[in-house]
Design an enzyme around this catalytic site. Structure first.
Site, PDB file in Angstrom:
ATOM      1  N   HIS A  63      -5.883  -1.545 -28.753  1.00 47.68           N
ATOM      2  CA  HIS A  63      -4.651  -1.723 -28.573  1.00 47.68           C
ATOM      3  C   HIS A  63      -4.688  -3.007 -29.896  1.00 47.68           C
ATOM      4  O   HIS A  63      -5.474  -3.949 -29.755  1.00 47.68           O
ATOM      5  CB  HIS A  63      -4.076  -2.610 -27.233  1.00 47.68           C
ATOM      6  CG  HIS A  63      -2.737  -3.664 -27.384  1.00 47.68           C
ATOM      7  ND1 HIS A  63      -2.517  -5.212 -26.982  1.00 47.68           N
ATOM      8  CD2 HIS A  63      -1.663  -3.716 -28.389  1.00 47.68           C
ATOM      9  CE1 HIS A  63      -1.072  -5.037 -27.001  1.00 47.68           C
ATOM     10  NE2 HIS A  63      -0.604  -4.246 -28.552  1.00 47.68           N
ATOM     11  N   GLU A 106      -7.847  -5.812 -28.357  1.00 44.93           N
ATOM     12  CA  GLU A 106      -7.577  -5.331 -26.703  1.00 44.93           C
ATOM     13  C   GLU A 106      -8.301  -4.045 -26.689  1.00 44.93           C
ATOM     14  O   GLU A 106      -7.440  -2.728 -26.583  1.00 44.93           O
ATOM     15  CB  GLU A 106      -6.323  -5.790 -26.173  1.00 44.93           C
ATOM     16  CG  GLU A 106      -5.854  -7.251 -25.916  1.00 44.93           C
ATOM     17  CD  GLU A 106      -4.978  -7.699 -25.503  1.00 44.93           C
ATOM     18  OE1 GLU A 106      -4.852  -8.157 -24.085  1.00 44.93           O
ATOM     19  OE2 GLU A 106      -3.319  -6.543 -25.259  1.00 44.93           O
ATOM     20  N   SER A 139       1.052  -1.388 -26.402  1.00 44.17           N
ATOM     21  CA  SER A 139       0.679  -2.854 -25.867  1.00 44.17           C
ATOM     22  C   SER A 139       1.224  -3.068 -24.293  1.00 44.17           C
ATOM     23  O   SER A 139       1.266  -4.280 -23.939  1.00 44.17           O
ATOM     24  CB  SER A 139       2.275  -3.183 -26.929  1.00 44.17           C
ATOM     25  OG  SER A 139       2.818  -2.933 -28.040  1.00 44.17           O
ATOM     26  N   ASN A 181       0.241  -9.335 -24.550  1.00 38.53           N
ATOM     27  CA  ASN A 181       1.615  -9.702 -25.153  1.00 38.53           C
ATOM     28  C   ASN A 181       1.985 -10.230 -23.070  1.00 38.53           C
ATOM     29  O   ASN A 181       3.590 -10.383 -23.225  1.00 38.53           O
ATOM     30  CB  ASN A 181       2.163  -7.882 -24.696  1.00 38.53           C
ATOM     31  CG  ASN A 181       2.491  -7.496 -26.509  1.00 38.53           C
ATOM     32  OD1 ASN A 181       2.392  -8.622 -27.106  1.00 38.53           O
ATOM     33  ND2 ASN A 181       1.691  -5.881 -26.614  1.00 38.53           N
TER      34      ASN A 181
HETATM   35  P1  NAI Z   1       7.295   2.063 -34.847  1.00 38.13           P
HETATM   36  O1  NAI Z   1       8.878   2.491 -34.411  1.00 38.13           O
HETATM   37  O2  NAI Z   1       6.749   1.182 -36.414  1.00 38.13           O
HETATM   38  O3  NAI Z   1       6.676   3.482 -35.583  1.00 38.13           O
HETATM   39  C1  NAI Z   1       6.535   4.634 -34.981  1.00 38.13           C
HETATM   40  C2  NAI Z   1       5.941   5.289 -35.250  1.00 38.13           C
HETATM   41  O4  NAI Z   1       6.069   6.207 -34.425  1.00 38.13           O
HETATM   42  C3  NAI Z   1       7.745   6.252 -36.197  1.00 38.13           C
HETATM   43  O5  NAI Z   1       7.195   5.989 -37.359  1.00 38.13           O
HETATM   44  C4  NAI Z   1       7.835   7.892 -35.472  1.00 38.13           C
HETATM   45  O6  NAI Z   1       8.435   8.555 -35.843  1.00 38.13           O
HETATM   46  C5  NAI Z   1       5.877   7.801 -35.057  1.00 38.13           C
HETATM   47  N1  NAI Z   1       6.774   8.942 -33.804  1.00 38.13           N
HETATM   48  C6  NAI Z   1       8.360   8.918 -32.871  1.00 38.13           C
HETATM   49  N2  NAI Z   1       7.375   9.835 -31.466  1.00 38.13           N
HETATM   50  C7  NAI Z   1       6.252  11.108 -32.731  1.00 38.13           C
HETATM   51  C8  NAI Z   1       5.991  12.209 -31.770  1.00 38.13           C
HETATM   52  N3  NAI Z   1       5.964  12.815 -31.056  1.00 38.13           N
HETATM   53  N4  NAI Z   1       4.754  12.329 -32.746  1.00 38.13           N
HETATM   54  C9  NAI Z   1       4.440  11.773 -34.184  1.00 38.13           C
HETATM   55  N5  NAI Z   1       5.201  10.890 -34.584  1.00 38.13           N
HETATM   56  C10 NAI Z   1       6.117  10.235 -33.608  1.00 38.13           C
HETATM   57  O7  NAI Z   1       6.406   1.382 -34.501  1.00 38.13           O
HETATM   58  P2  NAI Z   1       5.612   0.634 -33.967  1.00 38.13           P
HETATM   59  O8  NAI Z   1       5.603  -0.769 -34.598  1.00 38.13           O
HETATM   60  O9  NAI Z   1       4.014   1.580 -35.503  1.00 38.13           O
HETATM   61  O10 NAI Z   1       4.474   0.631 -32.892  1.00 38.13           O
HETATM   62  C11 NAI Z   1       4.079   1.750 -31.995  1.00 38.13           C
HETATM   63  C12 NAI Z   1       2.970   1.047 -31.165  1.00 38.13           C
HETATM   64  O11 NAI Z   1       2.504   1.238 -31.122  1.00 38.13           O
HETATM   65  C13 NAI Z   1       3.835   1.302 -29.697  1.00 38.13           C
HETATM   66  O12 NAI Z   1       3.187   1.772 -28.609  1.00 38.13           O
HETATM   67  C14 NAI Z   1       4.258  -0.298 -30.166  1.00 38.13           C
HETATM   68  O13 NAI Z   1       4.489  -1.264 -28.353  1.00 38.13           O
HETATM   69  C15 NAI Z   1       2.136  -0.353 -30.191  1.00 38.13           C
HETATM   70  N6  NAI Z   1       1.622  -1.981 -30.732  1.00 38.13           N
HETATM   71  C16 NAI Z   1       3.032  -1.675 -31.439  1.00 38.13           C
HETATM   72  C17 NAI Z   1       3.296  -3.813 -32.048  1.00 38.13           C
HETATM   73  C18 NAI Z   1       3.978  -4.232 -32.754  1.00 38.13           C
HETATM   74  O14 NAI Z   1       3.853  -5.501 -32.934  1.00 38.13           O
HETATM   75  N7  NAI Z   1       5.033  -3.646 -33.516  1.00 38.13           N
HETATM   76  C19 NAI Z   1       1.639  -4.214 -31.857  1.00 38.13           C
HETATM   77  C20 NAI Z   1       0.458  -3.630 -31.325  1.00 38.13           C
HETATM   78  C21 NAI Z   1       1.289  -2.130 -30.387  1.00 38.13           C
END
Ligand code: NAI
Length: 293
Positions: free
Chosen positions: A142, A154, A121, A192
């Site tokens: 993104h 994005e 993000s 963002n």
């Molecule tokens: P989340 O916390 O729901 O999921 C993250 C997942 O990554 C978890 O299941 C975790 O176990 C896994 N993980 C962590 N380290 C890992 C590794 N070494 N290998 C494999 N899996 C691993 O987070 P979310 O919301 O899905 O965010 C993920 C990414 O997307 C972040 O970079 C965030 O900034 C970005 N993002 C989030 C948005 C949102 O609205 N939440 C929108 C757009 C982008």
């Protein structure tokens, strides 16, 4: 362009990773969905199934389309299962050191032509790219949350991203039926950079006692015509992700106007991360979300 993307590997099966797997599989890509533990992979797959059931019920596509999409997704806790993918999208937590470590682990066994992408993000694409063995084949893709519903993606080029990588990313996003907007590689890009300071300001408004959770969200829904109040949206994004983005803005742009609200910091320290932990500015344990302040 000789190289074609046919398969997609996704690292992180959380709310973004499973959403990306969902739209890729529906668009006909073979998908490998990876997370650290098999239970998280299973939970991601269950979310995809539930979301597809809802979309079929709405008449967006047929049960057969859903079944064939689901068979295209393979879940795994083994990163080596990603070896043959044409495009690897990292969607793990918003921590630079975690993302760097992931690329350092997977790059040695990927094909040299595999495109690397991150769903970050806010973190510098140029810096993440430079930590890999192929900065010219690295790009920011993104997606917005929830991925199956949101139209925008994005696209962010790092300084070394070559034209072929950019063209392949544009084709990929278009084949998903989404629209891309191109952002330069500055902290938090476009959406963002604009959205998170508003959310942070809403948290300051709560922190300073100007209004309650319900009053602030009602004010912005009915007063600014936002579909969702900023505190509800913060819970939806994840308060850990919100804090990480504010920290990237604060450090990257060195301006005190991006200082994360202390209340946001405190909630994250408490493990109150929003919907994903059942508690944030709202309590999600009952039938309806209840404001906590
Ligand atoms: P989340 O916390 O729901 O999921 C993250 C997942 O990554 C978890 O299941 C975790 O176990 C896994 N993980 C962590 N380290 C890992 C590794 N070494 N290998 C494999 N899996 C691993 O987070 P979310 O919301 O899905 O965010 C993920 C990414 O997307 C972040 O970079 C965030 O900034 C970005 N993002 C989030 C948005 C949102 O609205 N939440 C929108 C757009 C982008």
């Amino acid at each position: 362009m000789a190289f074609e993307i046919k398969s997609v590997g996704i690292i992180g099966a959380g709310q973004m990773g499973n959403g990306i797997a969902h739209v890729c599989a529906l668009a006909g890509y073979d998908v490998v969905l990876n997370d650290l533990e098999i239970d998280r992979v299973k939970s991601g797959l269950a979310t995809i199934n539930g979301n597809m059931v809802r979309q079929v019920a709405k008449g967006l596509y047929s049960e057969d389309d859903k079944q064939s999409a689901l068979t295209r997704i393979r879940g795994t806790d083994q990163t080596t299962d990603l070896a043959d993918v044409d495009l690897l999208i990292e969607a793990a937590v918003e921590k630079e050191e975690v993302k760097r470590k992931i690329f350092a682990t997977v790059c040695p066994f990927l094909k040299p032509e595999t495109i690397l992408a991150t769903n970050t993000s806010s973190i510098s694409i140029t810096r993440l790219a430079a930590s890999t063995d192929r900065p010219e084949r690295f790009i920011g893709i993104h997606f917005m949350n929830p991925v199956p519903l949101m139209q925008l993606v994005e696209l962010v080029r790092g300084i070394a991203t070559e034209d072929e990588t950019f063209e392949l990313a544009k084709l990929f996003v278009t084949r998903l039926g989404k629209t891309y907007a191109v952002a330069e590689d500055f902290p938090a890009f476009m959406v963002n950079r604009i959205l998170l300071p508003m959310i942070n300001e809403a948290i300051y408004t709560l922190y300073e006692g100007v209004g309650s959770v319900d009053a602030i969200d009602t004010a912005m829904r009915l007063g600014a015509n936002h579909p969702m109040g900023p505190l509800q949206l913060a819970d939806f994004i994840g308060l850990d992700t919100c804090l990480s983005i504010m920290q990237v803005l604060h450090e990257g742009l060195a301006d005190s106007k991006y200082r994360p609200c202390p209340l946001l910091v405190k909630y994250v320290e408490a493990g109150w991360l929003g919907r994903k932990t059942q508690r944030g500015f709202y309590d999600y344990r009952g039938e309806k979300p209840v404001p906590t302040r």
